[in-house]
Design a protein around this motif. Sequence first.
Motif, mmCIF file in Angstrom:
data_model
loop_
_atom_site.group_PDB
_atom_site.id
_atom_site.type_symbol
_atom_site.label_atom_id
_atom_site.label_comp_id
_atom_site.label_asym_id
_atom_site.label_seq_id
_atom_site.Cartn_x
_atom_site.Cartn_y
_atom_site.Cartn_z
ATOM 1 N N VAL A 235 0.832 -1.202 0.000
ATOM 2 C CA VAL A 235 0.000 0.000 0.000
ATOM 3 C C VAL A 235 0.868 1.254 0.000
ATOM 4 C CG1 VAL A 235 -1.690 1.315 1.333
ATOM 5 C CG2 VAL A 235 -1.950 -1.169 1.081
ATOM 6 N N ARG A 236 1.916 1.260 0.814
ATOM 7 C CA ARG A 236 2.816 2.423 0.846
ATOM 8 C C ARG A 236 3.510 2.614 -0.490
ATOM 9 N NH1 ARG A 236 4.124 0.308 6.004
ATOM 10 N NH2 ARG A 236 5.969 -0.708 5.087
ATOM 11 N N ALA A 237 3.973 1.524 -1.073
ATOM 12 C CA ALA A 237 4.689 1.618 -2.348
ATOM 13 C C ALA A 237 3.783 2.145 -3.458
ATOM 14 C CB ALA A 237 5.249 0.248 -2.727
ATOM 15 N N SER B 117 -1.870 0.552 -8.266
ATOM 16 C CA SER B 117 -1.140 1.394 -9.211
ATOM 17 C C SER B 117 -1.969 1.730 -10.443
ATOM 18 C CB SER B 117 0.146 0.686 -9.648
ATOM 19 O OG SER B 117 1.058 0.558 -8.575
ATOM 20 N N HIS B 118 -2.810 0.787 -10.884
ATOM 21 C CA HIS B 118 -3.617 0.980 -12.100
ATOM 22 C C HIS B 118 -5.047 0.526 -11.834
ATOM 23 C CE1 HIS B 118 0.028 1.757 -14.432
ATOM 24 N NE2 HIS B 118 0.552 0.642 -13.950
ATOM 25 N N ARG C 23 5.351 5.199 -5.163
ATOM 26 C CA ARG C 23 5.945 4.898 -6.483
ATOM 27 C C ARG C 23 5.006 3.994 -7.279
ATOM 28 N NH1 ARG C 23 11.648 2.311 -5.311
ATOM 29 N NH2 ARG C 23 11.683 2.233 -7.600
ATOM 30 N N PRO C 24 3.858 4.482 -7.680
ATOM 31 C CA PRO C 24 2.906 3.627 -8.392
ATOM 32 C C PRO C 24 3.407 3.225 -9.773
ATOM 33 C CG PRO C 24 2.178 5.902 -8.441
ATOM 34 C CD PRO C 24 3.355 5.859 -7.512
ATOM 35 N N GLY C 25 3.075 2.002 -10.171
ATOM 36 C CA GLY C 25 3.346 1.544 -11.523
ATOM 37 C C GLY C 25 4.798 1.332 -11.863
#
Length: 327
Positions: A212-214, A247-248, A218-220
């Motif tokens: 969740v933090r990532a 992320s998407h 830093r999504p995607g």
Amino acid sequence: MTAARATLLGGALGDALGEPVEFLSRAAMPADLRPGPHISDDTQMMLFTAEGLIRARLGGLPWRGELFAAYRRWLLTQDREFFDAADGWLLSQRELWAQRAPGLTCLSALRRDEPGTVDEPRNNSKGCGGVMRAAPAGFLADPGTAYRVGCDLAALTHGHPSGWVAAGALAMTVHLTAVVGLSLPAALSQVADRIAATAGGEEVLAALLAAVRAASDRPGDPGVLAGLGEGWVAEETLAISVYSVLSHPTEARAALRLAVAHDGDSDSTGAVAGNLLGACGTELPADWLAGLELAGVIGRVAEDLVAALHGSPQGLVLRYPSYPQAG
């Protein structure tokens, strides 16, 4: 498309996308990755999870026993020397008898007459063979039941708490998104609280929170996946899948391609990501669905699952015979 159909078909799409590249490095994967011609044992076992739940409901039988019996029917399709109760419509689908290199932990555990439980494990495995088949339990009556049965169905074969807590977490997330209608972040918040209250859930909770933090920071980014693991164990499969969908959230192709873009168990991470996408209502690519192996069977089982659990089960006993105990 109903939520159950989308959840199961989404899982199968992710499975078929990851299956051809499971043993490739990310660098060796094609840029325009598309689903291959076959599902793997992940989708096969997901279907037998649904079948076990249907039979349990129709016969008024305990979930655990019927799920174990369903997995033993699946075992028959993979191990020609094994024999157990062999009946029902699902087992008659000859395409499901294709041997798709199932995990050794599942095979060895299912050959035993006594399954494991969360309190009496038969091994110390936390492989992803439990979480990748748990999504159908998300359509049970309430989030607590979904979590408990998700844990129980994985503990039949995987004894380490991380192996079954991750499965319970997926089932509860599916329920909260597909049935209750929560957003994925809101659902994961409730799931994290439930994991935190489960003895032995520390690894799964840490992996989930890291994902969740990532996704927020830093999504995607495929480079993030290496830090989340390779998906061979259950908490890593859950983390990679959650990160990819967060992320998407509205782009199924991008989420699924990200979910399999690592050096590990790509079909399992793709399958769980697909389950989440379907449960969240993300539109699945029609052209990918058109070529999906067993799509008709998967859709039929999904609708039968909802009918058995919440709707009108009339006529289902012909496809899913059940045998209530006398008295």
